[in-house]
Scaffold this motif. Structure first.
Motif, PDB file in Angstrom:
ATOM      1  N   ASP A   1      -2.312  -1.538  -4.828  1.00  0.00           N
ATOM      2  CA  ASP A   1      -3.231  -2.463  -4.184  1.00  0.00           C
ATOM      3  C   ASP A   1      -4.082  -3.171  -5.223  1.00  0.00           C
ATOM      4  O   ASP A   1      -4.390  -4.358  -5.088  1.00  0.00           O
TER       5      ASP A   1
ATOM      6  N   GLU B   1      -2.766  -6.378  -7.357  1.00  0.00           N
ATOM      7  CA  GLU B   1      -2.979  -7.715  -6.788  1.00  0.00           C
ATOM      8  C   GLU B   1      -4.400  -7.759  -6.265  1.00  0.00           C
ATOM      9  O   GLU B   1      -4.677  -7.238  -5.184  1.00  0.00           O
TER      10      GLU B   1
ATOM     11  N   ASP C   1      -5.186  -8.039   0.713  1.00  0.00           N
ATOM     12  CA  ASP C   1      -4.097  -8.147   1.698  1.00  0.00           C
ATOM     13  C   ASP C   1      -2.968  -9.054   1.259  1.00  0.00           C
ATOM     14  O   ASP C   1      -2.398  -9.799   2.051  1.00  0.00           O
ATOM     15  N   THR C   2      -2.666  -8.996   0.027  1.00  0.00           N
ATOM     16  CA  THR C   2      -1.506  -9.774  -0.394  1.00  0.00           C
ATOM     17  C   THR C   2      -0.366  -8.849  -0.771  1.00  0.00           C
ATOM     18  O   THR C   2       0.754  -9.299  -0.975  1.00  0.00           O
ATOM     19  N   THR C   3      -0.658  -7.594  -0.831  1.00  0.00           N
ATOM     20  CA  THR C   3       0.401  -6.664  -1.195  1.00  0.00           C
ATOM     21  C   THR C   3       1.424  -6.584  -0.052  1.00  0.00           C
ATOM     22  O   THR C   3       1.063  -6.568   1.116  1.00  0.00           O
ATOM     23  N   SER C   4       2.659  -6.535  -0.462  1.00  0.00           N
ATOM     24  CA  SER C   4       3.718  -6.520   0.547  1.00  0.00           C
ATOM     25  C   SER C   4       3.650  -5.250   1.392  1.00  0.00           C
ATOM     26  O   SER C   4       3.648  -4.136   0.843  1.00  0.00           O
ATOM     27  N   PRO C   5       3.583  -5.366   2.687  1.00  0.00           N
ATOM     28  CA  PRO C   5       3.585  -4.165   3.537  1.00  0.00           C
ATOM     29  C   PRO C   5       4.849  -3.348   3.323  1.00  0.00           C
ATOM     30  O   PRO C   5       4.833  -2.116   3.400  1.00  0.00           O
ATOM     31  N   THR C   6       5.932  -4.057   3.081  1.00  0.00           N
ATOM     32  CA  THR C   6       7.188  -3.344   2.887  1.00  0.00           C
ATOM     33  C   THR C   6       7.085  -2.429   1.673  1.00  0.00           C
ATOM     34  O   THR C   6       7.529  -1.277   1.702  1.00  0.00           O
ATOM     35  N   LEU C   7       6.486  -2.948   0.644  1.00  0.00           N
ATOM     36  CA  LEU C   7       6.339  -2.149  -0.559  1.00  0.00           C
ATOM     37  C   LEU C   7       5.495  -0.909  -0.270  1.00  0.00           C
ATOM     38  O   LEU C   7       5.858   0.212  -0.629  1.00  0.00           O
TER      39      LEU C   7
ATOM     40  N   TYR D   1       4.237   0.678   9.723  1.00  0.00           N
ATOM     41  CA  TYR D   1       4.730  -0.590   9.176  1.00  0.00           C
ATOM     42  C   TYR D   1       4.620  -1.704  10.206  1.00  0.00           C
ATOM     43  O   TYR D   1       4.166  -2.804   9.911  1.00  0.00           O
TER      44      TYR D   1
ATOM     45  N   GLN E   1      -4.229  -2.756   4.346  1.00  0.00           N
ATOM     46  CA  GLN E   1      -3.141  -1.814   4.617  1.00  0.00           C
ATOM     47  C   GLN E   1      -3.007  -0.778   3.519  1.00  0.00           C
ATOM     48  O   GLN E   1      -2.690   0.382   3.799  1.00  0.00           O
TER      49      GLN E   1
END
Lengths: 94, 100, 497, 680, 511
Positions: free
Chosen positions: C29, C32, C36-42, C104, C113
């Motif tokens: 986290d 970046e 809230d720019t971190t990929s949720p998938t990641l 997710y 997240q």
């Protein structure tokens, strides 16, 4: 020695209990917070008397230095729009 | 001579006062402060018994309790702040949207 | 054996992995800096990897027999790893994995997240650690470590009044309980001069200060009762479960409860064996009272709810009552391995079925179909697979043999009877029958009622579905494969007593 | 060696085959299955006669043919065949009359274009099967089974015209009332099996024989309910008698038979006059050796029989429908047979059974012929003057009527006379109870004479009273042939046992007696076993014959009295009804007539029992069930839910309440456990 | 592994049918159900079991034992096998299932694939109940049966289906729990003398004098009695016996016909089967000591159930109450403790399975055509649907115990067994009282038939009454054939039944 200790204990015990009572009885949250500080400090004295100086130091640092400041901070942040908090206990339920 | 019993009585009194505070006050902050009192009561016991038994585990545990109490306050304050924001106050009897 | 070459601290690997995952998530986290720019998938991927590797470690250790013949002691007896630890670790890691997958989708629209996942993993770390505590000090720490993130997680939806209210109540009751717990510990320390479980047990002197020890024990019961949502410390549960983000409800009601029970099992078998403290307090009777109260209150209150999630919350209280039988039935004539093992087994199975049930509610929330029973009417025609899964969960919870909940519940009741407490089993049976009534209300709504209005379902969330289906499959498969689980659980219980 | 007995099963199985053929193929066969039945019954008759001839040759047959249930270490149930003189005779009677009824049905049913004929013939065939199997049953259970099956056929055939309300109601009543009797029969059967371990009728392993030995102290059997052997056997006998009373329409279970006349008339002839109704009497005769062990049972039989004879005859006096008169007369005549059995007149009973089968079948078929002619109007007041238009029917009917009324020398005279005679001599011989039966039987003779000829005169004599009677529908050979055969038989069948003549002349004429006496000793069913000097009747029933007027005198006086009474009755009927336009003289009986027309309100009280006692009872049970038992179940759920509602109110939503409750609970726990743990 | 293959085929079939399109589900399910049907007939022909599966000297046929779960001293096993009691019930199950599936083609017109899948699932559960020889395994099947039944009633049932379904569900579940507690108490009372929950092992251990120790403050005798009555109450609900019967009429009335067929035909038999296996085989001494109480239950069920049937207007309710009555005979036979008593009771289970199934099916066929089941709403049906009515009449007479139909053989055997019972004081009186049921049963069936089937034709509902389609009538014919076959030759099953029940009589443990 024993008598002095006992007297000191009694004195601070009274302080602790008194301040604690103050915390829960004070109408103003501010006063409560301040009395909490008093209570915590007097507890620290007990620690010293109980041969736990380090704990006492931590008590002062953590509680008075950390917790109490946080609480104070929160009182400041929430007080303005909390009309009820002053009339705690007798407040009118919506 | 101040014995374990004295400390026990003191801690019990503080604990009881804390409980009393929780039961009577509706302000979330006072709730929090009362809990702090109760935890301190526990600590008084721990330190006193540590002295009584001559081992340090009581003192060590007291330190942990302090640390955790601090953390708890931190979390609690966070929650109280969002409470304030959502319900316009920190009276713990106000949020009853889920009664029943 | 390869395991021998590992250092002893590696026995804590499951907890360490979870803790590390939490930190990794923070790290990701912070790479970046924009929120809230971190990929949720990641995030989900990392989380899943962490949860699964923790699960892997647990299962590996279980199979390899780590700490199961003699417990591995760490840090001067403050922590230990034995079968019970690993079983709990398995439960926590499994539930965690399900919750991570489900989250997710569930929190896809929410901010922070990474924090959410981190807190989740921190809580999981605390719960896992609760299985390996060997002293009241570590017990308290682990308890708080699992509770504090939970408070935050419950009020994660900070603009949702329900969530905030839930968090507040959870927190307030939790704070009170932890204070009581701490005070109880201090009294026990006062009575025995020790915090280490074994030492406490050996230092118990029935003649000296019976009151202090007794009060301490009752207060400690209060502490674990809070964690397990047992009466009378259950009050937070219905509201916290209802208001919390549903995956969190699932997590707390399954994993956290299991952790609390494992702690209770350990405390009351290791620190306060009934032989030692019987003169002071008959905690068997205490737990019998609590079990009855919890079963009755949980199930009766659940019977008349209108809100599915709240019904599940109360049922969760009821299930705590069933598991309390495991402690209540440790009577002299009981087969202690079986009794405790049955409790563990129920926790294990409950982990899957209850999580699954909550996740289905999460799915419904995701679709905005509403929260009451009526809102679920006819949902099966839109979502048959999920509805089948939900049916499996509910019937399994009710103790019908569509899933392993049947076996675990009946083994538990059987163990109670074996302990001579047929009346306890009978009360459990009545409660269980009542539970069949309210669980089947959901089933009825899903399959039998006509929908009151058209559903607007435009997407089928992969994560939630996966989690639900996996939970259902495991719930069902545990029925034939119950032997594998029971062997471990009973062995773990046997090591404890 | 293949003999008649190897084909014995076929006697019953041929009609069974006809049943299947008629049921499944009837619609595709000429005459809708009647020919299959006729063929089968011709076969049965031939085989029966062959069996009869073989029995006459001194052979008998008693074999288990089929193991119904093979018990392991316990009793087994078999189906078997017992052919002795009694059953051989009965087989011939049944197959003969059944055959004639089949033939008659061609005229009564086929020629009238009835629908559902395959069903009719199938059911009739099934009946023949069941009845024949009942007759040659070698044990009580088998007898019971086929006893029930004939009941089923009776039900089906009475309800043949199911589209109308009457027949189906009558069918239900018939089955129910007989089932009520069969209930006792079944209890008795089960009791007999439990007591003796067998239900065999004949042989040393039979239950009458075992019972006899038990009473003689040669062998012990298990009795129940703490009763002694004699008392227990009486109980068993009376239980079986329940079935007999039901099936043979004896008081008080006779009420179904008049209603059963709703069925087609050939059915009435076959089932409700000649054969099935005889099953009860036949059963008593079949296990007579058992009844003879119990004077109480015999007394009950005799009284029931005598009373029924009189009681039914009185009701027949006032009936207006042809078949109703015949129905009550049937009941009455079976009463005679029961009287005979109870009175120790075994041969007399079988004799009357035989003659009655013939003349009553004849009367019914004659009535059927009349009914065809009258376009299915049965009211005698709408008839009159049919004598000239249908002479064959008339003379045949007259022959039957003379037999029924017991007019010398028709068959009925001989048999009825023997019945009364046997009762009388045993009554004088120390069983005064029988004299009451005798008196009732004697009174009934007069009644019989009256109602029989009232019927004859109203139907055939005088002026036609309606257009239908003016111009009756013709009947064909298939109606006339059976009438002719039976008419002749009714006139002459008495020759088989001319006991009074023998007594008077000394010429040996009691052929039926000899015939029935031919059963081998090992069977224990021969007459001498029952009535001989060392017979059961003497040893166990305590009957002895006494002739107050000397043997011949008693015979003659008895015959004269009964003949005189019959003639008196007939003469009265002649005076009143043999006029061109008779009026209903029985109206003069006033309220007595109302009573008789209403059958002494027997139906009413039985209907009341069913409708106003049992049904309300069942409704009360239903209400109780719904409100109390189910109420408790539902209340449990309501209370649970109410409790749940209450419990969930604890959760007020106020976190301060929670804290309070937690604290209070904790304190409570501390106090309680502190007290228990002795902390204070 | 034959039994396993059978069960697997049914379960697999259920899965296939669940995924099949609605249009073909019925036919497919019927075809699949032929597999267990043929299989069970093969089992019958190849049956070589000896004596009673639970008792020493008994060797079940097709036995498989696989360790399943080890529970701290108690091993649960996959242990299945058949003896003379279970084979007829297995065949009953397979035949009735196929018949029920075919009879469902007409009335079930929505969500067919789910329906047929659930029926097959039900069949699997039922087969499992009759085959399982391990307590927990048996209990799994016992409980699993509830699930499909719940759905079958609740989804495809009548207007009050939800009430009926939940009542059935919860009521029988409570009963199972009572039974469970009773049984487990017994097992624990046996202490170390059993190491598995295998029914044979437990049964045999219970026969050892002194095997049962003191448990939970109860001496061996009290423990036995407590366990007996807990189990008795549990099974009494399933049977059901008065006063635990009220779920049954509701369930029957609301259930769709094919489900009623299975409910009355097989589900009720689970209760009596369990009574035979558990109460009367494991604890004969308690049963014998309380013979009068049990006999009173039996007689009250017979008479009271029949009286209730008399008061009903709904044809299905009539048959439902009469089932209660008929099951009372079974109990009477069991308590007699004679070969014919126990054997007749078992035979009655099979016989009543076929007959009640047939009755429900006939009522269902009539309902398909008339859309009413109320006695007052129709009359003279024989005019329009002669074949169906013919079968109705035959079935009704079968129900009344007409000779040469299976009901007669069953009832007579029970009576013959019960009357001379040495276990039951006053056995003749009890038997005679129970036998009066045969009169009442004739009363209400004849009354209902007279009002509905005969008389002038009329129908209160607006339906064009036609002849029933062949696939409605075919299963009726099959069942009627079974009833007659068993009635003419009871020894088709009765021999093996006797083999299996006779050892029960040799058990010690006198009063």
């Amino acid at each position: 020695m024993g008598v002095l200790e006992t007297v000191t204990f009694g004195l601070f015990a009274l302080t602790t209990v008194g301040a604690s009572l103050g915390v829960v009885l004070a109408r103003d949250v501010w006063h409560s917070a301040l009395l909490l500080g008093v209570a915590l400090l007097s507890v620290a004295v007990h620690y010293v008397m109980a041969q736990a100086p380090f704990v006492a130091a931590m008590q002062v640092l953590v509680y008075v230095g950390g917790v109490l400041i946080l609480i104070t901070f929160a009182v400041m942040l929430t007080r303005g729009n909390d009309a009820d908090s002053d009339a705690d206990g007798q407040g009118v339920r919506q | 001579m101040v014995g374990v019993t004295h400390y026990l009585v003191l801690s019990a009194a503080v604990f009881a006062i804390g409980v009393f505070g929780i039961l009577t006050r509706r302000n979330a902050l006072l709730f929090l402060m009362s809990v702090e009192l109760m935890l301190n009561a526990a600590n008084i016991n721990l330190v006193a018994f540590s002295l009584h038994y001559g081992n340090l585990s009581g003192q060590v545990f007291a330190l942990f309790v302090m640390a955790l109490a601090a953390a708890e306050v931190a979390i609690g304050l966070g929650i109280i702040l969002v409470l304030d924001r959502n319900f316009g106050g920190i009276d713990v009897t106000v949020p009853t949207t889920m009664r029943r | 054996m390869a395991l021998i070459e590992l250092p002893t601290w590696a026995a804590l690997a499951p907890a360490l992995v979870l803790g590390a995952t939490a930190l990794v998530l923070f790290l990701i986290d912070s790479i970046e800096p924009e929120p809230d720019t971190t990929s949720p998938t990641l995030l989900t991927g990392v989380g899943l990897a962490g949860a699964l590797s923790a699960l892997g470690f647990n299962v590996w250790y279980l199979i390899a027999g780590t700490g199961q013949t003699t417990a591995i002691e760490l840090f001067g007896g403050q922590l230990m790893v034995d079968g019970m630890t690993l079983v709990l670790g398995t439960i926590v890691a499994s539930v965690l994995a399900l919750v991570v997958i489900a989250s997710y989708d569930y929190i896809a629209e929410e901010p922070h997240q990474a924090e959410y996942f981190s807190l989740l993993f921190l809580a999981a770390t605390g719960m896992t650690l609760l299985g390996s505590v060997d002293s009241f000090a570590t017990a308290f720490i682990a308890l708080e470590l699992s509770s504090l993130p939970s408070y935050a997680l419950v009020s994660y939806l900070k603009d949702n009044r329900g969530s905030v209210e839930a968090g507040l109540k959870y927190f307030l009751v939790g704070a009170l309980s932890s204070a009581i717990f701490a005070y109880g510990i201090s009294l026990v320390y006062g009575a025995t001069g020790s915090l280490q479980f074994d030492a406490v047990a050996s230092a118990v002197d029935p003649t000296a200060l019976p009151g202090i020890l007794g009060v301490g024990i009752v207060m400690i019961v209060g502490g674990v009762a809070f964690k397990t949502a047992s009466v009378p410390f259950h009050f937070w549960a219905p509201e916290a479960y209802e208001g919390a983000p549903t995956p969190i409800s699932a997590f707390i009601s399954s994993a956290s409860k299991a952790a609390g029970f494992v702690l209770a099992f350990r405390i009351f078998t290791t620190a306060f064996p009934i032989d030692a403290v019987a003169g002071t307090i008959d905690w068997l009777l205490l737990f019998q009272v609590l079990a009855v109260a919890t079963m009755v209150l949980g199930n009766f209150a659940a019977a008349t709810q209108e809100n599915v999630k709240r019904m599940l919350a109360y049922s969760s209280v009821g299930h705590a009552g069933y598991v309390l039988i495991a402690l209540a039935a440790l009577t002299p004539q009981a087969n202690p391995d079986l009794v405790l093992g049955a409790g563990m087994l129920h926790l294990l199975v409950y982990g899957f079925m209850n999580t699954g049930a909550f996740l289905f509610v999460g799915l419904a929330e995701y679709w905005d179909v509403g929260r009451t029973f009526e809102d679920y009417n006819g949902l099966a025609s839109e979502a048959p697979v999920a509805s089948v899964a939900m049916t499996v969960f509910l019937f399994s919870l009710a103790g019908l043999p569509v899933g392993a909940g049947f076996l675990s519940k009946y083994v538990l009741f059987g163990a109670a009877v074996g302990a001579g407490l047929w009346w306890l089993a009978a009360i459990g049976a009545i409660a269980s029958a009542l539970s069949l009534f309210y669980y089947s209300r959901v089933v009825k709504a899903l399959w039998i009622e006509e929908p009151t209005e058209e559903f607007e379902i435009d997407s089928y969330p992969v994560g939630l579905y996966t989690a639900i289906v996996v939970a259902a499959v495991v719930t069902v498969l545990l029925l034939p494969a119950f032997g594998l689980a029971s062997e471990e659980a009973i062995a773990a219980a046997g090591a404890l007593v | 060696m293949t003999g008649a007995f190897d084909f014995a099963p076929a006697i019953a199985l041929l009609p069974l085959a006809a049943f299947a053929v008629a049921l499944f193929g009837g619609n595709y066969l000429p005459k809708r299955g009647a020919l299959a039945g006729i063929t089968a019954l011709v076969g049965s008759l031939v085989l029966s006669i062959w069996a009869l001839v073989t029995v006459a040759g001194g052979e008998t047959y008693d074999a288990d043919l089929y193991t119904f249930v093979a018990g392991q270490d316990t009793l087994s149930l078999h189906l078997g065949i017992l052919i002795d003189p009694l059953s051989a005779l009965m087989l011939v009677i049944v197959s003969l009359i059944a055959l004639l009824v089949f033939v008659f049905s061609l005229g009564y049913m086929n020629d009238e274009d009835e629908t559902g004929l395959p069903r009719y013939y199938a059911e009739l065939s099934l009946f023949s099967f069941s009845m024949l199997a009942f007759v040659f049953a070698d044990n009580l259970l088998m007898a019971f089974m086929f006893f029930e099956l004939v009941g089923l056929c009776s039900y089906l055939l009475i309800g043949f015209w199911f589209r109308e309300a009457g027949p189906s109601s009558a069918a239900k009543k018939a089955f129910l009332v007989t089932r009520f009797g069969d209930y006792f029969f079944l209890v008795g059967t089960v009791g007999i099996f439990a007591t003796f371990g067998t239900g065999m009728f004949a042989g040393s392993e039979s239950f009458p024989h075992m019972a006899e030995q038990a009473l003689a102290g040669e062998h012990s059997v298990r009795t129940f309910l703490g009763l002694g052997e004699q008392a227990w056997f009486t109980v068993l006998g009376l239980l079986v008698l329940g079935g007999v009373i039901g099936k043979s329409a004896q008081f008080p279970l006779h009420t179904w038979l008049p209603d059963a006349m709703e069925g087609p008339t050939p059915v009435s002839a076959l089932i409700h006059a000649a054969t099935m109704v005889a099953a009860g009497v036949y059963l008593v005769a079949r296990m007579y050796g058992f009844y003879l062990l119990s004077p109480t049972a015999l007394g009950v039989i005799a009284l029931v029989g005598g009373f029924t004879a009189l009681f039914a005859a009185s009701m027949a006096l006032v009936k207006q429908e042809l078949k109703q008169v015949l129905a009550y007369s049937t009941i009455s005549q079976y009463g005679y047979m029961m009287l005979a059995l109870g009175g120790g007149g075994y041969v007399a009973a079988v004799f009357h059974l035989t003659t009655h089968a013939i003349f009553k079948a004849l009367l019914f078929l004659g009535a059927g012929s009349v009914i065809i002619a009258m376009h299915h109007n049965e009211n005698m007041w709408d008839m009159g003057g049919l004598k000239d238009k249908m002479p064959v029917t008339y003379y045949a009917f007259l022959s039957g009527s003379l037999a029924l009324a017991g007019i010398f020398p028709f068959a009925g005279f001989w048999s009825k006379d023997e019945v009364l005679y046997e009762t009388l001599i045993h009554g004088f011989g120390g069983s005064p109870l029988l004299l009451a039966g005798y008196a009732m039987g004697l009174l009934a003779v007069a009644f019989t004479g009256f109602y029989t000829f009232r019927m004859v005169f109203l139907t055939f004599h005088g002026e036609p009273r309606t257009a239908d009677a003016e111009d009756p529908h013709g009947v064909r050979w298939n109606v006339k042939l059976p009438l002719a055969v039976l008419g002749i038989l009714a006139a002459v069948a008495g020759v088989i046992n001319l006991a009074p003549v023998e007594k008077v002349t000394g010429i040996h004429l009691t052929f039926l007696h000899d015939w029935l006496d031919m059963a081998p000793d090992s069977f224990g069913t021969a007459v001498h076993h029952y009535t001989g000097d060392h017979g059961l009747m003497h040893e166990f029933a305590g009957y002895t014959a006494a002739h107050p007027l000397g043997e011949t005198g008693t015979v003659l006086v008895g015959a004269a009295i009964s003949l005189g009474l019959a003639l008196a009755g007939a003469g009265l009927a002649y005076r009143l009804y043999a006029v061109p336009s008779p009026t209903e003289h029985t109206d003069k009986l006033g309220s007595l007539k109302t009573l008789l027309m209403n059958n002494y309100y027997q139906d009413e009280y039985q209907v009341w029992l069913a409708r106003d006692v049992t049904l309300p009872l069942s409704r009360a049970a239903d209400t109780f069930d719904q409100s109390v038992i189910d109420g408790v179940v539902n209340a449990t759920s309501s209370v649970s839910l109410f409790a749940g509602e209450r419990v969930r109110r604890i959760q007020t939503g106020l976190v301060t309440h929670y804290a309070t409750l937690i604290t209070l609970s904790l304190v409570a726990l501390l106090v309680v456990f502190g007290y228990l743990g002795g902390w204070f | 592994m034959l039994l396993e293959a059978l069960l697997a085929s049914v379960l697999l079939g259920a899965g296939i049918v669940a995924l099949a399109p609605n249009r073909y589900a019925g036919k497919l399910a019927a075809a699949i159900s032929l597999v267990p049907l043929v299989g069970s007939l093969y089992l019958w022909s190849a049956f070589d079991g000896v004596a009673n599966a639970l008792l020493s000297g008994g060797e079940p046929a097709f036995e498989t034992t696989i360790a399943w779960i080890d529970l701290a001293g108690y091993q649960l096993q996959w242990h299945v096998g058949l003896d003379g009691v279970s084979v007829p019930l297995v065949i009953l199950t397979t035949i009735l299932t196929t018949a029920a599936i075919v009879s469902a083609w007409t009335p079930i017109d929505e969500r067919e694939s789910q329906f047929y899948a659930l029926v097959l699932l039900l069949e699997a559960g039922l087969l499992g109940v009759f085959a399982a020889l391990d307590f927990f395994l048996w209990f799994v099947f016992w409980e699993v049966v509830l699930v499909p039944m719940y759905f079958l009633i609740a989804i495809w049932g009548g207007p009050r289906r939800k009430y009926a379904a939940i009542k059935f569900f919860v009521y029988t579940n409570v009963a199972s729990l009572a039974m469970f507690i009773g049984f487990i108490a017994l097992v624990f009372g046996l202490g170390d003398s059993v190491t598995t929950l295998g029914l044979p092992e437990i049964t045999q251990a219970l026969q050892e004098p002194g095997a049962l120790g003191e448990f939970a403050g109860l001496g061996p005798a009290a423990l036995k009695a407590a366990a007996f009555f807990a189990m008795f109450a549990g099974f009494a609900v399933k049977v059901p016996m008065v006063p635990f019967h009220t779920w049954l009429p509701d369930a029957h009335v609301e259930a769709p016909t094919p489900v009623s067929v299975l409910l009355a035909g097989v589900l009720l038999k689970m209760g009596t089967y369990a009574l035979l296996r558990f109460n009367f085989t494991m604890l004969p001494d308690v049963a014998k000591a309380n013979a009068e109480i049990i006999a009173i239950f039996a007689v009250v069920s017979v008479i009271y159930g029949a009286l209730l049937a008399l008061a009903q207007r709904d044809l299905k309710r009539i048959v439902a109450y009469s089932s209660i009555s008929s099951m009372g005979y079974v109990l009477l036979g069991l308590i007699a403790y004679t070969v014919h008593g126990l054997g007749g009771a078992t035979f009655q289970m099979v016989s009543h399975g076929f007959i009640s199934g047939l009755m429900f099916m006939v009522v269902g066929v009539i309902y398909n055509q008339t859309h009413t089941r109320m006695v007052g709403d129709m009359s003279g049906l024989a005019d329009r649907m002669p074949v169906t009515v013919g079968i109705f009449v035959a079935a009704a007479f079968g129900y009344m115990g007409l000779p040469l139909m299976s009901g007669f053989a069953a009832e007579v055997l029970i009576f013959l067994g019960a009357f001379p019972s040495t276990v039951l004081p006053g056995a003749p009186i009890f038997t005679a009282l129970a036998m009066f049921g045969i009169v009442i049963v004739a009363g209400y069936l004849l009354l209902a038939m007279q009002r509905t089937l005969f008389g002038p034709f009329s129908l209160a509902t607006d339906y064009e009454l036609g002849r029933a389609p062949v696939h409605d009538v075919a299963p009726l014919v099959v069942l009627l054939a079974c009833v007659i076959a068993l009635g003419v030759a009871p020894d088709l099953f009765y021999g093996m039944i006797q083999d299996a029940v006779r050892p029960i009589l040799e058990l010690g443990g006198g009063v």
